[in-house]
Design an enzyme around this catalytic site. Structure first.
Site, PDB file in Angstrom:
ATOM      1  CG  ASP A  60      -0.295  -0.354   2.476  1.00  0.00           C
ATOM      2  OD1 ASP A  60       0.842  -0.206   2.776  1.00  0.00           O
ATOM      3  OD2 ASP A  60      -0.950  -1.251   3.313  1.00  0.00           O
ATOM      4  CG  ASP A  62       0.872   3.986   4.448  1.00  0.00           C
ATOM      5  OD1 ASP A  62      -0.330   3.814   4.193  1.00  0.00           O
ATOM      6  OD2 ASP A  62       1.434   3.091   5.155  1.00  0.00           O
ATOM      7  CG  ASP A 139       9.703   0.254  12.177  1.00  0.00           C
ATOM      8  OD1 ASP A 139       9.760   0.827  11.103  1.00  0.00           O
ATOM      9  OD2 ASP A 139       8.699  -0.489  12.385  1.00  0.00           O
TER      10      ASP A 139
HETATM   11  P1  ATP Z   1       4.507  -3.562   4.974  1.00  0.00           P
HETATM   12  O1  ATP Z   1       4.802  -3.823   3.489  1.00  0.00           O
HETATM   13  O2  ATP Z   1       4.299  -4.735   5.796  1.00  0.00           O
HETATM   14  O3  ATP Z   1       3.024  -2.640   5.103  1.00  0.00           O
HETATM   15  P2  ATP Z   1       5.234  -1.296   6.195  1.00  0.00           P
HETATM   16  O4  ATP Z   1       6.905  -0.828   6.280  1.00  0.00           O
HETATM   17  O5  ATP Z   1       4.549  -0.351   5.305  1.00  0.00           O
HETATM   18  O6  ATP Z   1       5.293  -2.608   5.377  1.00  0.00           O
HETATM   19  P3  ATP Z   1       3.643  -1.131   8.218  1.00  0.00           P
HETATM   20  O7  ATP Z   1       3.359  -1.757   9.219  1.00  0.00           O
HETATM   21  O8  ATP Z   1       2.396  -1.022   7.265  1.00  0.00           O
HETATM   22  O9  ATP Z   1       4.874  -1.358   7.704  1.00  0.00           O
HETATM   23  O10 ATP Z   1       3.891   0.287   8.804  1.00  0.00           O
HETATM   24  C1  ATP Z   1       4.046   1.629   8.161  1.00  0.00           C
HETATM   25  C2  ATP Z   1       5.054   2.239   8.519  1.00  0.00           C
HETATM   26  O11 ATP Z   1       4.902   3.033   9.961  1.00  0.00           O
HETATM   27  C3  ATP Z   1       6.330   1.550   8.624  1.00  0.00           C
HETATM   28  O12 ATP Z   1       7.211   1.842   7.253  1.00  0.00           O
HETATM   29  C4  ATP Z   1       7.327   2.441   9.701  1.00  0.00           C
HETATM   30  O13 ATP Z   1       7.729   3.572   9.332  1.00  0.00           O
HETATM   31  C5  ATP Z   1       6.262   2.964  10.692  1.00  0.00           C
HETATM   32  N1  ATP Z   1       5.934   1.908  11.874  1.00  0.00           N
HETATM   33  C6  ATP Z   1       5.043   0.814  11.680  1.00  0.00           C
HETATM   34  N2  ATP Z   1       5.312   0.201  13.122  1.00  0.00           N
HETATM   35  C7  ATP Z   1       6.007   0.751  13.986  1.00  0.00           C
HETATM   36  C8  ATP Z   1       6.321   0.832  15.096  1.00  0.00           C
HETATM   37  N3  ATP Z   1       6.173  -0.046  15.766  1.00  0.00           N
HETATM   38  N4  ATP Z   1       7.307   1.785  15.702  1.00  0.00           N
HETATM   39  C9  ATP Z   1       7.828   2.718  14.769  1.00  0.00           C
HETATM   40  N5  ATP Z   1       7.343   2.866  13.651  1.00  0.00           N
HETATM   41  C10 ATP Z   1       6.574   1.947  12.953  1.00  0.00           C
HETATM   42 MG    MG Z   2       2.254  -0.909   5.060  1.00  0.00          MG
END
Ligand code: ATP
Ligand code: MG
Length: 417
Positions: A60, A62, A139
């Site tokens: 997705d 964001d 993170d």
């Molecule tokens: P995915 O492909 O699994 O969606 P993603 O990196 O987009 O990977 P998400 O869980 O959708 O992961 O979270 C979006 C963003 O929010 C992450 O890329 C990170 O920057 C931030 N994030 C998510 N969870 C945390 C956390 N527990 N602590 C700090 N930042 C976080």
């Molecule tokens: Mg994501």
């Protein structure tokens, strides 16, 4: 390239990176452009920038902006604000499509935090900040890269570009502190390293060793979601194995330490998911506990099925209660376990015909087949049952009789009106 330790980010102009607007979803671009035209900062943030730079398809897209949620709502007719505590703008497009827009946030100062410690996690996510502060609250360095729609550049405040190049997962800041703030990050670290085939910075493993028990304090709903993410990304086997080796598994799974064989089975499930079969939570739970269940119910023709049901319930109940698993999913996990018991017991026992026609039996057999790859002595049984299931519907048709119509007796009841 120098590390962005000063207060200036590294900015990679359009001609020095491979992300093209063609790779970005059309509606996401519309939202980015409208924010930008209205004088706001508008960035693609998080996982999508990471995935595009790695040449992967993002799950997705964001968006991060300096506009407040209320300002975003004023700009988009199709926008509504969600979350009582974590205010986000959702912009809705045709086909129920949602684009998430979050205002840049920062880590609050110690003196700003509410007294109630339970409130910290939500509060921490809700203080608006600058893009730089927003990058630092994330993170991992590779999850904190921004794509700026104003000039199509990549903005890197944390050294994520270098870590991407070196295939290194690095926590932003001190892992000991960041894992204490939010223990779910430990699981996410193992997940991303496995998903992307990145190496873990040594400080991460040492910090997990030190902080692993804290994972038990995280909200079970978040752990449950992250575990399902592991399954969806086909890395549940290797990540749970690592959790087990690090001694984190019992803290993650309400006291259950797992077994080597259940983890080997989960790796088989990862392969099945990779071949295109979507994972269901009931199936995942049954796999996690199958070995334990089989030990407690050795296949025997004398064991009554109600007893087996009882054992299956007993084994998965702590997990289901801890993670508030819905009844339907729990029921499916239990039926799959009982199905595996029947399959392990072999053919020719009571109730076999009904079992063969049970809607969950093919799925039990799928699980049992994966289990037989861990326990090859079960393979002949799998073949027998496959044959039985294939021939079962035909048998059913041959033997099915038309129900005889009962001749109605003349009614003795008085008419009601
Ligand atoms: P995915 O492909 O699994 O969606 P993603 O990196 O987009 O990977 P998400 O869980 O959708 O992961 O979270 C979006 C963003 O929010 C992450 O890329 C990170 O920057 C931030 N994030 C998510 N969870 C945390 C956390 N527990 N602590 C700090 N930042 C976080
Ligand atoms: Mg994501």
């Amino acid at each position: 390239m120098s590390k962005p330790t000063s207060h200036q980010p590294i900015i990679l102009p359009r001609d020095q990176h491979p992300i093209s607007r063609k790779q970005i979803d059309e509606e996401t671009l519309k939202v980015l452009y409208r924010l930008h035209r209205n004088g706001q900062l508008a960035y693609l943030v998080g996982g999508s920038v990471r995935d595009l730079l790695l040449g992967r398809k993002p799950k997705d897209f964001d968006i991060g902006t300096d506009a407040t949620p209320a300002q975003v709502r004023r700009l988009f007719r199709n926008c509504f604000l969600v979350g009582k505590r974590f205010r986000l703008a959702h912009i809705r497009f045709a086909g129920n499509k949602l684009i998430e827009v979050a205002t840049f946030r920062r880590h609050p100062r110690e003196d700003e935090l509410p007294e109630d410690h339970d409130e910290h996690f939500h509060f921490v996510q809700n203080v608006f900040g600058s893009p730089r502060e927003d990058a630092f609250r994330r993170d991992f360095t590779i999850n904190a890269l921004f794509y700026n729609i104003a000039d199509f550049s990549i903005v890197d405040h944390v050294g994520g570009l270098q870590d991407l190049r070196e295939k290194k997962l690095r926590v932003i800041g001190d892992p000991l502190i960041r894992f204490s703030e939010d223990p779910v990050r430990m699981l996410r670290a193992l997940e991303f390293a496995a998903r992307l085939d990145f190496s873990l910075d040594e400080t991460i493993l040492a910090a997990i060793e030190a902080k692993k028990t804290l994972i038990a304090t995280a909200a079970p709903a978040r752990i449950r979601e992250e575990i399902m993410e592991l399954y969806r990304h086909k890395v549940a086997g290797p990540v749970l194995k690592q959790c087990r080796e690090l001694g984190m598994l019992p803290h993650l799974l309400a006291g259950y330490p797992g077994t080597d064989e259940s983890i080997a089975l989960i790796s088989k499930i990862d392969q099945r998911t990779a071949s295109g079969v979507p994972i269901e939570e009931g199936f995942a739970i049954a796999a996690l506990y199958l070995r334990l269940f089989m030990d407690s119910c050795p296949p025997s023709p004398d064991l009554h099925i109600t007893e087996v049901l009882h054992k299956a319930n007993e084994i998965i109940f702590p997990h289901c209660r801890y993670f508030s698993i819905a009844h339907g999913i729990r029921h499916q996990a239990r039926e799959l376990l009982v199905g595996c018991f029947r399959l392990a017991r072999g053919r020719g026992t009571r109730g076999e015909r009904r079992f063969l026609q049970h809607p969950l039996t093919p799925k039990s057999l799928e699980l049992f087949k994966l289990w037989s790859e861990v326990r090859p002595e079960l393979l002949p049984l799998v073949k027998e049952w496959q044959k039985a299931i294939q021939t079962s519907p035909a048998e059913k048709q041959e033997t099915r009789r038309r129900p005889r119509r009962r001749r109605r007796k003349p009614s003795t009841r008085l008419p009601t009106h």
